[in-house]
Design a protein around this motif. Sequence first.
Motif, PDB file in Angstrom:
ATOM      1  N   UNK A  18       1.073-142.711  84.167  1.00  0.00           N
ATOM      2  CA  UNK A  18       0.592-144.008  83.685  1.00  0.00           C
ATOM      3  C   UNK A  18      -0.065-144.808  84.802  1.00  0.00           C
ATOM      4  N   UNK A  19       0.355-144.550  86.027  1.00  0.00           N
ATOM      5  CA  UNK A  19      -0.184-145.278  87.176  1.00  0.00           C
ATOM      6  C   UNK A  19      -1.393-144.569  87.805  1.00  0.00           C
ATOM      7  N   UNK A  20      -1.306-143.244  87.943  1.00  0.00           N
ATOM      8  CA  UNK A  20      -2.316-142.494  88.695  1.00  0.00           C
ATOM      9  C   UNK A  20      -3.170-141.572  87.840  1.00  0.00           C
ATOM     10  N   UNK A  21      -2.802-141.392  86.560  1.00  0.00           N
ATOM     11  CA  UNK A  21      -3.487-140.415  85.738  1.00  0.00           C
ATOM     12  C   UNK A  21      -2.998-139.011  86.035  1.00  0.00           C
ATOM     13  N   UNK A  22      -3.407-138.085  85.199  1.00  0.00           N
ATOM     14  CA  UNK A  22      -2.978-136.690  85.362  1.00  0.00           C
ATOM     15  C   UNK A  22      -3.504-136.110  86.667  1.00  0.00           C
ATOM     16  N   UNK A  25      -1.814-137.223  89.995  1.00  0.00           N
ATOM     17  CA  UNK A  25      -0.384-136.939  90.165  1.00  0.00           C
ATOM     18  C   UNK A  25      -0.207-135.506  90.626  1.00  0.00           C
ATOM     19  N   UNK A  26       0.580-135.296  91.675  1.00  0.00           N
ATOM     20  CA  UNK A  26       0.848-133.917  92.105  1.00  0.00           C
ATOM     21  C   UNK A  26       2.341-133.647  92.135  1.00  0.00           C
ATOM     22  N   UNK A  27       2.679-132.381  92.050  1.00  0.00           N
ATOM     23  CA  UNK A  27       4.078-131.971  91.925  1.00  0.00           C
ATOM     24  C   UNK A  27       4.872-132.310  93.189  1.00  0.00           C
ATOM     25  N   UNK A  28       4.229-132.253  94.338  1.00  0.00           N
ATOM     26  CA  UNK A  28       4.939-132.572  95.579  1.00  0.00           C
ATOM     27  C   UNK A  28       5.442-134.014  95.560  1.00  0.00           C
ATOM     28  N   UNK A  29       4.576-134.953  95.201  1.00  0.00           N
ATOM     29  CA  UNK A  29       4.989-136.354  95.154  1.00  0.00           C
ATOM     30  C   UNK A  29       6.003-136.606  94.043  1.00  0.00           C
ATOM     31  N   UNK A 106      -0.947-144.109  79.552  1.00  0.00           N
ATOM     32  CA  UNK A 106      -1.266-142.688  79.754  1.00  0.00           C
ATOM     33  C   UNK A 106      -2.332-142.240  78.757  1.00  0.00           C
ATOM     34  N   UNK A 107      -2.148-142.584  77.487  1.00  0.00           N
ATOM     35  CA  UNK A 107      -3.110-142.157  76.468  1.00  0.00           C
ATOM     36  C   UNK A 107      -4.476-142.784  76.696  1.00  0.00           C
ATOM     37  N   UNK A 108      -4.496-144.033  77.141  1.00  0.00           N
ATOM     38  CA  UNK A 108      -5.770-144.699  77.430  1.00  0.00           C
ATOM     39  C   UNK A 108      -6.495-143.995  78.570  1.00  0.00           C
ATOM     40  N   UNK A 109      -5.750-143.617  79.609  1.00  0.00           N
ATOM     41  CA  UNK A 109      -6.354-142.944  80.754  1.00  0.00           C
ATOM     42  C   UNK A 109      -6.823-141.529  80.427  1.00  0.00           C
ATOM     43  N   UNK A 110      -6.018-140.793  79.655  1.00  0.00           N
ATOM     44  CA  UNK A 110      -6.236-139.354  79.504  1.00  0.00           C
ATOM     45  C   UNK A 110      -6.941-138.946  78.217  1.00  0.00           C
TER      46      UNK A 110
END
Length: 206
Positions: A18-22, A25-29, A106-110
């Motif tokens: 919701x903050x960074x988009x898909x 976002x990475x799995x490490x963070x 999230x839906x708005x971004x993606x």
Amino acid sequence: MANDTKERILAAALEMFSRNGYAGTNIRELSASLGLVKSGVYKHYESKEAIWNALLDEMIAYYGEHFGSAEHLPPVPDTLEGLADMTMGLVNLTVHDERIVMTRKVLTLEQFRDARARELATRHFLTGLTDMFTHVFTGMMEKGLLRQDDPKMLAFAYTAPISALIHLCDREPDRTEEAIAQIEAFSRHFIATYGAQEQRMDPRPI
């Protein structure tokens, strides 16, 4: 314990998406935010895409249970005041429930990247609301509370400005109180306009 970890992963993923988009976002963070190593996340979900799809499934279930859906239609109000109360209850839920707010972001971004997100955005922001209030208005017309009209057209006319004001709350949180007051004023104006003559209520907020 495994289920708890899976839920924690999805909760953290929802916040990050919701903050960074898909893409941002990475799995490490994501793993670090949970105090896990990457393999600890991959033990439960084989990829970021698997997390994304599980999260969409959870979004559908949560939204349907708490807000409503074709499978969870709200009861038809018995009074015009009941329509105003139902409307404001749904508005307050969707504006203040953190998971629903993040889901909407999230839906708005993606929606332009992912086909499932696009379908859910259309359902949550447009068709689902119209269908829900078509059901409500049809029932209220049958009870003699609303004057006879096309319930689907009335539902569209009713939900479109409310949805727009809810999105305003997401864009400009400092205007949330103003937007909610405007929604209540609009709801009461709508009821004063379309309520059956003998059932009409005072359009002014109480």
